[in-house]
Design a protein around this motif. Structure first.
Motif, PDB file in Angstrom:
ATOM      1  N   LEU A  99       0.947  -1.311  -0.009  1.00  0.00           N
ATOM      2  CA  LEU A  99      -0.045   0.039  -0.095  1.00  0.00           C
ATOM      3  C   LEU A  99       0.753   1.293   0.050  1.00  0.00           C
ATOM      4  O   LEU A  99       1.728   1.581   0.680  1.00  0.00           O
ATOM      5  CB  LEU A  99      -1.043   0.010   1.120  1.00  0.00           C
ATOM      6  N   GLU A 100       0.550   1.969  -1.000  1.00  0.00           N
ATOM      7  CA  GLU A 100       1.508   3.413  -0.948  1.00  0.00           C
ATOM      8  C   GLU A 100       0.373   4.279  -1.165  1.00  0.00           C
ATOM      9  O   GLU A 100      -0.732   4.379  -1.809  1.00  0.00           O
ATOM     10  CB  GLU A 100       2.250   3.411  -2.158  1.00  0.00           C
ATOM     11  N   ILE A 101       0.609   5.442  -0.338  1.00  0.00           N
ATOM     12  CA  ILE A 101      -0.465   6.458  -0.337  1.00  0.00           C
ATOM     13  C   ILE A 101       0.201   8.025  -0.024  1.00  0.00           C
ATOM     14  O   ILE A 101       1.348   7.998   0.118  1.00  0.00           O
ATOM     15  CB  ILE A 101      -1.421   6.216   1.101  1.00  0.00           C
ATOM     16  N   GLU A 102      -0.821   8.606  -0.374  1.00  0.00           N
ATOM     17  CA  GLU A 102      -0.247  10.149  -0.372  1.00  0.00           C
ATOM     18  C   GLU A 102      -0.965  10.916   0.997  1.00  0.00           C
ATOM     19  O   GLU A 102      -2.217  10.701   0.705  1.00  0.00           O
ATOM     20  CB  GLU A 102      -0.449  10.964  -1.653  1.00  0.00           C
ATOM     21  N   VAL A 103      -0.401  11.302   1.980  1.00  0.00           N
ATOM     22  CA  VAL A 103      -1.129  11.736   2.949  1.00  0.00           C
ATOM     23  C   VAL A 103      -1.036  13.423   3.027  1.00  0.00           C
ATOM     24  O   VAL A 103       0.211  13.799   3.070  1.00  0.00           O
ATOM     25  CB  VAL A 103      -0.704  11.315   4.282  1.00  0.00           C
ATOM     26  N   ASP A 104      -2.151  13.866   2.713  1.00  0.00           N
ATOM     27  CA  ASP A 104      -2.096  15.289   2.933  1.00  0.00           C
ATOM     28  C   ASP A 104      -2.654  16.142   4.038  1.00  0.00           C
ATOM     29  O   ASP A 104      -4.025  15.754   4.454  1.00  0.00           O
ATOM     30  CB  ASP A 104      -2.872  16.047   1.496  1.00  0.00           C
ATOM     31  N   GLY A 105      -1.936  16.793   4.618  1.00  0.00           N
ATOM     32  CA  GLY A 105      -2.390  17.460   5.961  1.00  0.00           C
ATOM     33  C   GLY A 105      -1.745  16.688   7.117  1.00  0.00           C
ATOM     34  O   GLY A 105      -2.132  17.177   8.503  1.00  0.00           O
ATOM     35  N   GLU A 106      -0.531  16.070   6.702  1.00  0.00           N
ATOM     36  CA  GLU A 106      -0.078  15.260   8.232  1.00  0.00           C
ATOM     37  C   GLU A 106       1.305  15.022   7.551  1.00  0.00           C
ATOM     38  O   GLU A 106       1.633  14.621   6.381  1.00  0.00           O
ATOM     39  CB  GLU A 106      -0.592  14.067   8.724  1.00  0.00           C
TER      40      GLU A 106
END
Length: 141
Positions: free
Chosen positions: A52-59
């Motif tokens: 799982l590869e995600i982009e976290v916006d806001g942290e």
């Protein structure tokens, strides 16, 4: 800002400036602001069994660093890392790779629960220490 005068043994009187608020202390700089927006997560790459590869916006580091540490403590996790895309943005890429015996989403849930438990234990220990410190200070008076 308010000013308080401190008397010293000599003839000099020191003036100490005390900020009236956090904003008065930090100023109205664009880099300091309270958290006002929700975290957004966008999936970049997903294999339900191992990756799982995600982009976290806001942290950035506040949540992702302890999450990475707890993920790496799980024996089923082969790799967990994050990188902040730019130091002035609250965006990061996060990747989890497991050995296939657990899916990456379940691994993240387990690690988040561990982080949550540790934070509550820390809070309880801090409150307990502050209470015992306050009681010992009062008994010394």
């Amino acid at each position: 800002m308010s000013e308080e005068k401190k008397e010293t043994k000599g003839e000099k009187v020191e003036t100490e400036t005390i900020p009236d608020s956090v904003e008065a202390y930090l100023g109205s700089t664009p880099w300091w602001r309270p958290r006002t927006r929700k975290i957004k997560v966008r999936i970049l790459d997903f294999d339900p069994k191992t990756r799982l590869e995600i982009e976290v916006d806001g942290e950035t580091h506040t949540l992702l660093q302890p999450l990475q540490v707890e993920l790496l403590r799980l024996p089923q996790v082969k790799f967990a890392a994050y990188r902040v895309t730019h130091p002035l943005e609250e965006k990061a890429h996060f990747i989890v790779i497991t050995d296939g015996s657990i899916d990456p989403v379940s691994a993240i849930k387990q690690a988040l629960n561990r982080v949550r438990e540790k934070l509550f234990a820390l809070k309880d220990a801090l409150v307990s220490a502050l209470r015992s410190g306050a009681t010992s200070t009062e008994s010394q008076k």
